[in-house]
Scaffold this motif. Structure first.
Motif, mmCIF file in Angstrom:
data_model
loop_
_atom_site.group_PDB
_atom_site.id
_atom_site.type_symbol
_atom_site.label_atom_id
_atom_site.label_comp_id
_atom_site.label_asym_id
_atom_site.label_seq_id
_atom_site.Cartn_x
_atom_site.Cartn_y
_atom_site.Cartn_z
ATOM 1 N N MET A 65 0.826 -1.201 0.000
ATOM 2 C CA MET A 65 0.000 0.000 0.000
ATOM 3 C C MET A 65 0.862 1.254 0.000
ATOM 4 O O MET A 65 0.477 2.291 -0.555
ATOM 5 C CB MET A 65 -0.933 0.003 1.213
ATOM 6 C CG MET A 65 -1.950 -1.138 1.240
ATOM 7 S SD MET A 65 -3.159 -1.091 -0.100
ATOM 8 C CE MET A 65 -4.092 0.377 0.329
ATOM 9 N N GLY A 66 2.025 1.175 0.595
ATOM 10 C CA GLY A 66 2.925 2.320 0.614
ATOM 11 C C GLY A 66 3.666 2.524 -0.689
ATOM 12 O O GLY A 66 4.052 3.653 -1.022
ATOM 13 N N ARG A 67 3.871 1.449 -1.429
ATOM 14 C CA ARG A 67 4.621 1.569 -2.686
ATOM 15 C C ARG A 67 3.767 2.057 -3.855
ATOM 16 O O ARG A 67 4.253 2.771 -4.725
ATOM 17 C CB ARG A 67 5.254 0.218 -3.040
ATOM 18 C CG ARG A 67 6.514 -0.095 -2.262
ATOM 19 C CD ARG A 67 7.258 -1.270 -2.866
ATOM 20 N NE ARG A 67 6.525 -2.512 -2.725
ATOM 21 C CZ ARG A 67 6.719 -3.381 -1.737
ATOM 22 N NH1 ARG A 67 7.607 -3.123 -0.799
ATOM 23 N NH2 ARG A 67 6.037 -4.510 -1.679
ATOM 24 N N ARG A 104 -7.666 -4.518 3.455
ATOM 25 C CA ARG A 104 -8.364 -5.579 4.202
ATOM 26 C C ARG A 104 -8.511 -6.828 3.353
ATOM 27 O O ARG A 104 -8.221 -7.951 3.802
ATOM 28 C CB ARG A 104 -9.726 -5.064 4.650
ATOM 29 C CG ARG A 104 -10.695 -6.103 5.202
ATOM 30 C CD ARG A 104 -10.257 -6.683 6.506
ATOM 31 N NE ARG A 104 -11.351 -7.407 7.148
ATOM 32 C CZ ARG A 104 -11.167 -8.415 7.994
ATOM 33 N NH1 ARG A 104 -9.949 -8.821 8.306
ATOM 34 N NH2 ARG A 104 -12.208 -9.029 8.539
ATOM 35 N N MET A 105 -8.968 -6.667 2.111
ATOM 36 C CA MET A 105 -9.172 -7.819 1.242
ATOM 37 C C MET A 105 -7.849 -8.470 0.868
ATOM 38 O O MET A 105 -7.745 -9.697 0.803
ATOM 39 C CB MET A 105 -9.963 -7.407 0.009
ATOM 40 C CG MET A 105 -11.391 -6.979 0.327
ATOM 41 S SD MET A 105 -12.351 -6.464 -1.109
ATOM 42 C CE MET A 105 -12.645 -8.063 -1.914
ATOM 43 N N ALA A 106 -6.829 -7.653 0.643
ATOM 44 C CA ALA A 106 -5.512 -8.206 0.329
ATOM 45 C C ALA A 106 -4.961 -9.004 1.505
ATOM 46 O O ALA A 106 -4.381 -10.082 1.337
ATOM 47 C CB ALA A 106 -4.551 -7.087 -0.047
ATOM 48 N N GLY A 128 -7.337 -0.263 -12.139
ATOM 49 C CA GLY A 128 -6.061 -0.964 -12.055
ATOM 50 C C GLY A 128 -5.330 -0.838 -10.738
ATOM 51 O O GLY A 128 -4.288 -1.476 -10.543
ATOM 52 N N TYR A 129 -5.858 -0.064 -9.797
ATOM 53 C CA TYR A 129 -5.142 0.167 -8.537
ATOM 54 C C TYR A 129 -4.956 -1.109 -7.728
ATOM 55 O O TYR A 129 -3.844 -1.439 -7.297
ATOM 56 C CB TYR A 129 -5.889 1.205 -7.705
ATOM 57 C CG TYR A 129 -5.303 1.419 -6.318
ATOM 58 C CD1 TYR A 129 -4.032 1.978 -6.159
ATOM 59 C CD2 TYR A 129 -6.016 1.076 -5.165
ATOM 60 C CE1 TYR A 129 -3.493 2.179 -4.893
ATOM 61 C CE2 TYR A 129 -5.492 1.279 -3.901
ATOM 62 C CZ TYR A 129 -4.230 1.828 -3.770
ATOM 63 O OH TYR A 129 -3.692 2.017 -2.508
ATOM 64 N N GLN A 130 -6.035 -1.847 -7.515
ATOM 65 C CA GLN A 130 -5.918 -3.067 -6.722
ATOM 66 C C GLN A 130 -5.031 -4.087 -7.417
ATOM 67 O O GLN A 130 -4.272 -4.811 -6.753
ATOM 68 C CB GLN A 130 -7.293 -3.665 -6.438
ATOM 69 C CG GLN A 130 -7.245 -4.894 -5.543
ATOM 70 C CD GLN A 130 -8.607 -5.328 -5.063
ATOM 71 O OE1 GLN A 130 -9.016 -5.041 -3.940
ATOM 72 N NE2 GLN A 130 -9.352 -6.018 -5.922
ATOM 73 N N ALA A 131 -5.082 -4.150 -8.743
ATOM 74 C CA ALA A 131 -4.216 -5.067 -9.482
ATOM 75 C C ALA A 131 -2.749 -4.743 -9.213
ATOM 76 O O ALA A 131 -1.914 -5.649 -9.065
ATOM 77 C CB ALA A 131 -4.516 -4.996 -10.977
ATOM 78 N N VAL A 133 -1.523 -3.273 -6.488
ATOM 79 C CA VAL A 133 -1.224 -3.686 -5.114
ATOM 80 C C VAL A 133 -1.023 -5.204 -5.059
ATOM 81 O O VAL A 133 -0.066 -5.705 -4.453
ATOM 82 C CB VAL A 133 -2.354 -3.253 -4.159
ATOM 83 C CG1 VAL A 133 -2.148 -3.862 -2.770
ATOM 84 C CG2 VAL A 133 -2.418 -1.731 -4.063
ATOM 85 N N LEU A 134 -1.902 -5.941 -5.726
ATOM 86 C CA LEU A 134 -1.790 -7.398 -5.739
ATOM 87 C C LEU A 134 -0.504 -7.846 -6.426
ATOM 88 O O LEU A 134 0.074 -8.880 -6.061
ATOM 89 C CB LEU A 134 -3.003 -8.008 -6.440
ATOM 90 C CG LEU A 134 -4.348 -7.810 -5.741
ATOM 91 C CD1 LEU A 134 -5.482 -8.301 -6.625
ATOM 92 C CD2 LEU A 134 -4.374 -8.511 -4.389
ATOM 93 N N GLY A 135 -0.050 -7.066 -7.414
ATOM 94 C CA GLY A 135 1.196 -7.398 -8.096
ATOM 95 C C GLY A 135 2.400 -7.380 -7.170
ATOM 96 O O GLY A 135 3.420 -8.007 -7.449
ATOM 97 N N GLU A 136 2.285 -6.645 -6.060
ATOM 98 C CA GLU A 136 3.359 -6.616 -5.067
ATOM 99 C C GLU A 136 3.298 -7.813 -4.121
ATOM 100 O O GLU A 136 4.244 -8.081 -3.389
ATOM 101 C CB GLU A 136 3.251 -5.326 -4.241
ATOM 102 C CG GLU A 136 3.423 -4.047 -5.034
ATOM 103 C CD GLU A 136 4.869 -3.805 -5.427
ATOM 104 O OE1 GLU A 136 5.764 -4.300 -4.721
ATOM 105 O OE2 GLU A 136 5.097 -3.111 -6.435
ATOM 106 N N LEU A 137 2.167 -8.530 -4.127
ATOM 107 C CA LEU A 137 1.945 -9.603 -3.161
ATOM 108 C C LEU A 137 1.954 -10.995 -3.776
ATOM 109 O O LEU A 137 2.049 -11.981 -3.045
ATOM 110 C CB LEU A 137 0.595 -9.385 -2.469
ATOM 111 C CG LEU A 137 0.434 -8.065 -1.704
ATOM 112 C CD1 LEU A 137 -1.018 -7.879 -1.285
ATOM 113 C CD2 LEU A 137 1.354 -8.034 -0.492
ATOM 114 N N ALA A 138 1.820 -11.077 -5.090
ATOM 115 C CA ALA A 138 1.701 -12.371 -5.765
ATOM 116 C C ALA A 138 2.740 -12.491 -6.878
ATOM 117 O O ALA A 138 3.210 -11.485 -7.418
ATOM 118 C CB ALA A 138 0.294 -12.530 -6.348
#
Length: 250
Positions: A65-67, A104-106, A128-131, A133-138
């Protein structure tokens, strides 16, 4: 985990324009400041601190979220509100979710997983924002959007971020994307009366779906479905408000 399909991918959607690619791999770090007044890292630091104070505890989610610079995903006129905990319009009757909801969902999606998640599917790319964020986690994110205008907007928003593990698909999200299955997680940004069976079928054993679902009385609640070898465990969480889950493309 099966080998991922090549890109660009083509979804089997009869109404999809044949002359255009349905997937846009976006080639991981933010660019130089955009100059719209939100380019200071301090505003994101304050947002992350607020998320932590409100209960988001996973350091991977807080770091992601910070990046990712949320102001890059909203209209310039709304950039001043980008780091407030509010949803904002992104066109075509859709919104970008609150930072607290995205986090929360992430966090629910990565709960219990060490390191990065594997391949995940996002239903409803939006801007595309959540995508991102998810790209940093998956390790890999497939994100599908049914509205051509938003698919194109997300592609334009994500391209400068150079995220090679995020792939955008234009198609009917209710059908999922079987070619990328099985998924280590599925997350949805729209809510229906039930989680489509296609998503359950495309989920790996031991993985989970995080999605809003309409419950009796008209309210929506966040639901987590965990797939085991024997059953599908359902946990109903807090009340949320998302746009309706719809089929088809437009």
């Amino acid at each position: 985990m099966t080998k991922r399909p090549g890109f660009p991918a083509r979804l089997q959607t009869p109404a999809a324009p044949p002359a255009r690619s349905n997937a846009a791999p976006v080639a991981s770090r933010p660019l130089a400041p955009s100059g719209v007044g939100m380019d200071s890292e301090a505003v994101r630091v304050r947002m992350v601190a607020r998320l932590a104070a409100e209960g988001i505890a996973d350091p991977r989610v807080l770091a992601a979220m910070g990046r990712i610079e949320r102001h890059r995903f909203v209209d310039t006129a709304l950039a001043i509100q980008a780091y407030e905990d509010t949803s904002l319009p992104i066109g075509l009757g859709q919104t970008i979710s609150k930072p607290s909801v995205v986090a929360r969902m992430a966090e629910l999606l990565v709960q219990g997983v060490q390191g990065r998640l594997g391949r995940i599917l996002e239903i409803g790319t939006g801007c595309g924002y959540q995508a991102a964020v998810l790209g940093e986690l998956a390790t890999e994110v497939y994100s599908i959007e049914r509205l051509r205008g938003l698919h194109d907007k997300a592609r334009d928003n994500l391209r400068p971020l150079r995220l090679p593990n995020v792939h955008l698909l234009f198609g009917d999200g209710m059908q999922g994307y079987a070619k990328g299955a099985p998924y280590a997680g599925i997350i949805a940004a729209a809510g229906g009366e039930a989680v489509p069976q296609a998503w359950v079928d495309q989920l790996a054993i031991g993985a989970r779906i995080v999605a809003p679902v309409a419950l009796p009385g008209g309210r929506q609640s966040l639901v987590v479905l965990e797939k085991t070898a024997r059953e599908l465990r359902r946990t109903v969480l807090e009340t949320v408000q998302f746009v309706p889950l719809k089929s088809g493309i437009a």
